[in-house]
Design an enzyme around this catalytic site. Structure first.
Site, PDB file in Angstrom:
ATOM      1  N   TYR A  51       0.834  -1.197   0.000  1.00 13.33           N
ATOM      2  CA  TYR A  51       0.000   0.000   0.000  1.00 13.33           C
ATOM      3  C   TYR A  51       0.871   1.250   0.000  1.00 13.33           C
ATOM      4  CZ  TYR A  51       0.917   0.907   4.958  1.00 13.33           C
ATOM      5  OH  TYR A  51       1.532   1.202   6.147  1.00 13.33           O
ATOM      6  N   LYS A  54       6.547  -2.039   1.980  1.00 14.22           N
ATOM      7  CA  LYS A  54       5.348  -1.421   2.579  1.00 14.22           C
ATOM      8  C   LYS A  54       4.162  -2.375   2.414  1.00 14.22           C
ATOM      9  CE  LYS A  54       3.187   3.122   3.041  1.00 14.22           C
ATOM     10  NZ  LYS A  54       3.245   3.160   4.492  1.00 14.22           N
ATOM     11  N   GLU A  57      11.941   2.120  14.383  1.00 11.51           N
ATOM     12  CA  GLU A  57      11.058   3.211  13.929  1.00 11.51           C
ATOM     13  C   GLU A  57       9.768   3.142  14.732  1.00 11.51           C
ATOM     14  OE1 GLU A  57       9.740   2.565   9.854  1.00 11.51           O
ATOM     15  OE2 GLU A  57       9.599   0.418  10.200  1.00 11.51           O
ATOM     16  N   LEU A  73      10.913   1.131   7.287  1.00 12.27           N
ATOM     17  CA  LEU A  73      10.369   1.610   6.027  1.00 12.27           C
ATOM     18  C   LEU A  73      11.071   2.925   5.704  1.00 12.27           C
ATOM     19  CD1 LEU A  73       8.036   1.086   3.937  1.00 12.27           C
ATOM     20  CD2 LEU A  73       6.924   3.000   5.056  1.00 12.27           C
TER      21      LEU A  73
HETATM   22  N1  PMP Z   1       7.438   3.666   9.095  1.00  9.15           N
HETATM   23  C1  PMP Z   1       6.309   2.940   9.009  1.00  9.15           C
HETATM   24  C2  PMP Z   1       6.280   1.573   9.609  1.00  9.15           C
HETATM   25  C3  PMP Z   1       5.169   3.469   8.378  1.00  9.15           C
HETATM   26  O1  PMP Z   1       4.046   2.747   8.286  1.00  9.15           O
HETATM   27  C4  PMP Z   1       5.215   4.796   7.856  1.00  9.15           C
HETATM   28  C5  PMP Z   1       3.999   5.411   7.231  1.00  9.15           C
HETATM   29  N2  PMP Z   1       3.655   4.820   6.046  1.00  9.15           N
HETATM   30  C6  PMP Z   1       6.414   5.504   7.969  1.00  9.15           C
HETATM   31  C7  PMP Z   1       7.506   4.914   8.586  1.00  9.15           C
HETATM   32  C8  PMP Z   1       6.540   6.895   7.404  1.00  9.15           C
HETATM   33  O2  PMP Z   1       6.516   6.858   6.001  1.00  9.15           O
HETATM   34  P1  PMP Z   1       6.023   8.112   5.143  1.00  9.15           P
HETATM   35  O3  PMP Z   1       6.866   9.264   5.548  1.00  9.15           O
HETATM   36  O4  PMP Z   1       6.270   7.686   3.738  1.00  9.15           O
HETATM   37  O5  PMP Z   1       4.580   8.319   5.459  1.00  9.15           O
END
Ligand code: PMP
Length: 284
Positions: free
Chosen positions: A33, A147, A180, A205
């Site tokens: 996603y 993701k 994270e 991610l």
């Molecule tokens: N880490 C994880 C596990 C996430 O789900 C997200 C949000 N999608 C992020 C980091 C931050 O990613 P982004 O800045 O692309 O929203």
């Protein structure tokens, strides 16, 4: 205006939009996603999201459902049909529908769903006052760079944060290092002013917001150290903050109930937040 979803080739009223019970996303979490922010009808960092989407699909060997230009047309159409000026787009692509069997089906076609809705901007109070995080063990798999829609540990972690009165839970690996948040990337500022965030390895991610903030920092000459940091280091840090598409950049003022720095949003965090909001088109 009633909501419209794009489901496998059709624009449908949200209430009627559905996928089959033998969709592999439903049965195996076999899908990926993306969440993009919409600001003033514009899709923030669209190219970075599409690059990450293709990387996730490639790692799972799910074919892209359509060309990038067609994806862009669908995203714009979903935003338009839902009258979204400020909000989000959610994209999900699963390996498709097939009789339940673990190995990849021969004939399944990827199922692509896109929805969009208006969202309230994050409460400015969170940016002004900062937020609290707790720490929890990272119980996820070893490919957090993909993701994937398989988000159960993240769901449990976010719930633990809510129940502790915190905004986010920082996940911690076996070496006591922060990977994270459950839906955000983690950052600290050390006592000597270096901004530290984990390098984009397979334990995290690679957030699009993270990339945008790194880019701002490189342009503006911040001292940057892409490396893991421990919980103890975070608790002793001068500042801490988190980033994501939906949270923007939020200063962290408490970790496991202990104040970070003087317990107020840090200077660098506030400056970077302002710069990011300009980048996203939220602030002038
Ligand atoms: N880490 C994880 C596990 C996430 O789900 C997200 C949000 N999608 C992020 C980091 C931050 O990613 P982004 O800045 O692309 O929203």
């Amino acid at each position: 205006m009633s909501r419209i979803a794009y489901v496998a080739g059709q624009y449908l009223p949200h209430r009627q939009a559905a996928v089959h019970i033998e969709d592999r996303g439903y049965q195996f979490a076999d899908g990926v996603y993306e969440v993009l922010a919409v600001v003033g009808g514009h899709l923030v960092d669209e190219e970075l999201h599409l690059t990450r989407l293709h990387r996730s699909l490639g790692e799972l060997r799910i074919p892209a459902p359509m060309s990038n230009s067609a994806l862009k047309v669908v995203m714009r159409e979903v935003v338009r049909r839902n009258g979204v000026d400020r909000g989000i787009i959610y994209l999900q692509i699963t390996r498709g529908q097939a009789p339940r069997e673990h190995a990849f089906p021969k004939a399944a076609k990827p199922v692509f769903v896109a929805t969009s809705r208006r969202t309230k901007p994050p409460d400015p109070k969170l940016g002004r006052d900062g937020i609290a995080v707790i720490t929890i063990p990272d119980i996820r798999w070893q490919r957090c760079d993909i993701k994937s829609v398989s988000l159960l540990p993240n769901v449990l972690g976010k719930q633990a944060a809510r129940e502790a009165g915190a905004y986010e839970a920082w996940q911690v690996d076996r070496n006591e290092q922060v990977t994270e948040g459950t839906s955000t990337n983690a950052w600290i500022v050390t006592a000597d002013g270096a901004v530290v965030t984990r390098a984009a390895d397979s334990a995290i991610l690679s957030g699009v917001t993270r990339l945008a903030v790194l880019d701002i920092m490189r342009r503006e000459g911040y001292r940057l150290d892409e490396r893991p940091f421990t919980v103890a280091e975070a608790k002793a840090a001068r500042e801490a903050f988190l980033t994501s598409t939906t949270a923007d950049l939020l200063p962290i003022v408490r970790i496991d109930g202990e104040p970070v720095g003087d317990g107020k949003p840090g200077q660098l965090s506030v400056k970077l937040r302002e710069a990011y909001l300009v980048h996203a088109g939220v602030a002038a």
